[in-house]
Write an enzyme that holds these catalytic residues in place. Structure first.
Site, PDB file in Angstrom:
ATOM      1  N   GLY A 172       0.810  -1.205   0.000  1.00 12.51           N
ATOM      2  CA  GLY A 172       0.000   0.000   0.000  1.00 12.51           C
ATOM      3  C   GLY A 172       0.844   1.257   0.000  1.00 12.51           C
ATOM      4  O   GLY A 172       2.012   1.247   0.413  1.00 12.51           O
ATOM      5  N   HIS A 220      -3.789   3.908  -1.985  1.00 11.65           N
ATOM      6  CA  HIS A 220      -3.791   2.568  -2.591  1.00 11.65           C
ATOM      7  C   HIS A 220      -3.562   1.537  -1.493  1.00 11.65           C
ATOM      8  O   HIS A 220      -2.601   1.644  -0.723  1.00 11.65           O
ATOM      9  CB  HIS A 220      -2.698   2.464  -3.649  1.00 11.65           C
ATOM     10  CG  HIS A 220      -2.389   1.057  -4.072  1.00 11.65           C
ATOM     11  ND1 HIS A 220      -3.378   0.168  -4.462  1.00 11.65           N
ATOM     12  CD2 HIS A 220      -1.215   0.380  -4.151  1.00 11.65           C
ATOM     13  CE1 HIS A 220      -2.811  -0.987  -4.769  1.00 11.65           C
ATOM     14  NE2 HIS A 220      -1.505  -0.883  -4.583  1.00 11.65           N
ATOM     15  N   GLU A 262       4.619   2.411  -6.834  1.00 10.34           N
ATOM     16  CA  GLU A 262       3.357   2.720  -7.497  1.00 10.34           C
ATOM     17  C   GLU A 262       3.216   4.210  -7.827  1.00 10.34           C
ATOM     18  O   GLU A 262       2.143   4.657  -8.259  1.00 10.34           O
ATOM     19  CB  GLU A 262       2.175   2.297  -6.613  1.00 10.34           C
ATOM     20  CG  GLU A 262       2.074   0.812  -6.345  1.00 10.34           C
ATOM     21  CD  GLU A 262       1.676   0.009  -7.579  1.00 10.34           C
ATOM     22  OE1 GLU A 262       1.677   0.573  -8.690  1.00 10.34           O
ATOM     23  OE2 GLU A 262       1.362  -1.174  -7.417  1.00 10.34           O
ATOM     24  N   SER A 291       9.302   3.672  -0.764  1.00 10.71           N
ATOM     25  CA  SER A 291       9.313   2.244  -1.099  1.00 10.71           C
ATOM     26  C   SER A 291       9.969   1.446   0.016  1.00 10.71           C
ATOM     27  O   SER A 291      10.978   1.857   0.591  1.00 10.71           O
ATOM     28  CB  SER A 291      10.103   2.041  -2.404  1.00 10.71           C
ATOM     29  OG  SER A 291      10.179   0.677  -2.738  1.00 10.71           O
ATOM     30  N   HIS A 322      -4.179  -2.835  -0.077  1.00  9.71           N
ATOM     31  CA  HIS A 322      -4.362  -4.247  -0.403  1.00  9.71           C
ATOM     32  C   HIS A 322      -5.345  -4.847   0.599  1.00  9.71           C
ATOM     33  O   HIS A 322      -5.084  -5.895   1.196  1.00  9.71           O
ATOM     34  CB  HIS A 322      -3.033  -5.000  -0.345  1.00  9.71           C
ATOM     35  CG  HIS A 322      -2.036  -4.571  -1.374  1.00  9.71           C
ATOM     36  ND1 HIS A 322      -0.782  -5.128  -1.453  1.00  9.71           N
ATOM     37  CD2 HIS A 322      -2.101  -3.661  -2.368  1.00  9.71           C
ATOM     38  CE1 HIS A 322      -0.113  -4.568  -2.455  1.00  9.71           C
ATOM     39  NE2 HIS A 322      -0.896  -3.661  -3.021  1.00  9.71           N
TER      40      HIS A 322
END
Length: 217
Positions: free
Chosen positions: A28, A92, A74, A43, A94
């Site tokens: 995410g 974003h 992403e 990251s 998961h």
């Protein structure tokens, strides 16, 4: 420090995403835009362990402006959504039920009127490898005229006017996905018709007016 408040909020909402089970481990990512600059989660760092200075700042062209760590893999998807939607924040995740729907269906139908807050039917973007231009293109197509989309065999993504709005859209998306999955365990979920959804919109713009109680003599 550039975008200090946005970087602080990335940490705040990153922790909330982890605490509520919307992400696991380093999965995410979140970002927030101000003008031509974007603060994004880095990251390889768990969202529940973020510190503001660890969140890099990039420009809308994808160039690193400030920070020691590399932006989330992403980031291309985030930048594509900023270009297309005019949003100021992207989340974003998961999440469990969102990923279940994203793995089994082509769209999440409007089984509850609150789906209108996300734009109605939630589309599942075609599968593409994470971090690629193909995923960015797939996500931007699924998000057209919407605040949320699911990414096939991957997770979900939402946009908002700020991080609070994007995060609340993520929470609503996960709730709708969970309702659908649990309903399927009982029977076939009823999907609201266009007429029923239109009635909800009309009701929202014409709320009832309750008369004031007469004053006591």
């Amino acid at each position: 420090m550039l975008l200090a408040e946005q970087r602080r909020l990335l940490c705040e909402y990153g922790r909330k995403a982890a605490e509520t089970g919307l992400v696991v481990g380093t999965a995410g990512n979140l970002s927030a835009r101000v003008g031509d600059l974007v603060a994004v989660t880095p990251s390889g760092v768990s969202l529940d362990r973020l510190e503001p200075e660890a969140c890099p700042v990039i420009d809308v062209g994808g160039h690193l402006v400030e920070g020691e760590l590399q932006p989330s893999s992403e980031t291309p998807m985030h930048l594509a959504l900023y270009t297309d939607t005019g949003a100021q924040a992207v989340v974003h995740t998961h999440s469990t039920f969102g990923t279940v729907i994203a793995t089994t269906m082509t769209e999440l139908p409007p089984i509850h009127y609150s789906a209108l807050l996300l734009g109605g039917t939630v589309k599942v973007a075609d599968y593409a490898t994470f971090g690629t231009p193909e995923l960015a293109d797939s996500a931007r197509a699924a998000l057209k005229d919407r605040r949320a989309a699911l990414l096939a065999n991957h997770g979900g993504v939402t946009v908002g006017d700020d991080l609070h709005g994007a995060f609340e859209a993520t929470r609503l998306l996960e709730w709708l996905c969970e309702v659908y999955v649990r309903a399927k365990a009982v029977g076939e979920p009823r999907v609201l018709t266009e007429e029923q959804l239109s009635a909800v919109v009309q009701r929202a713009f014409s709320p009832p007016v309750f008369p004031r109680r007469p004053a006591s003599p």
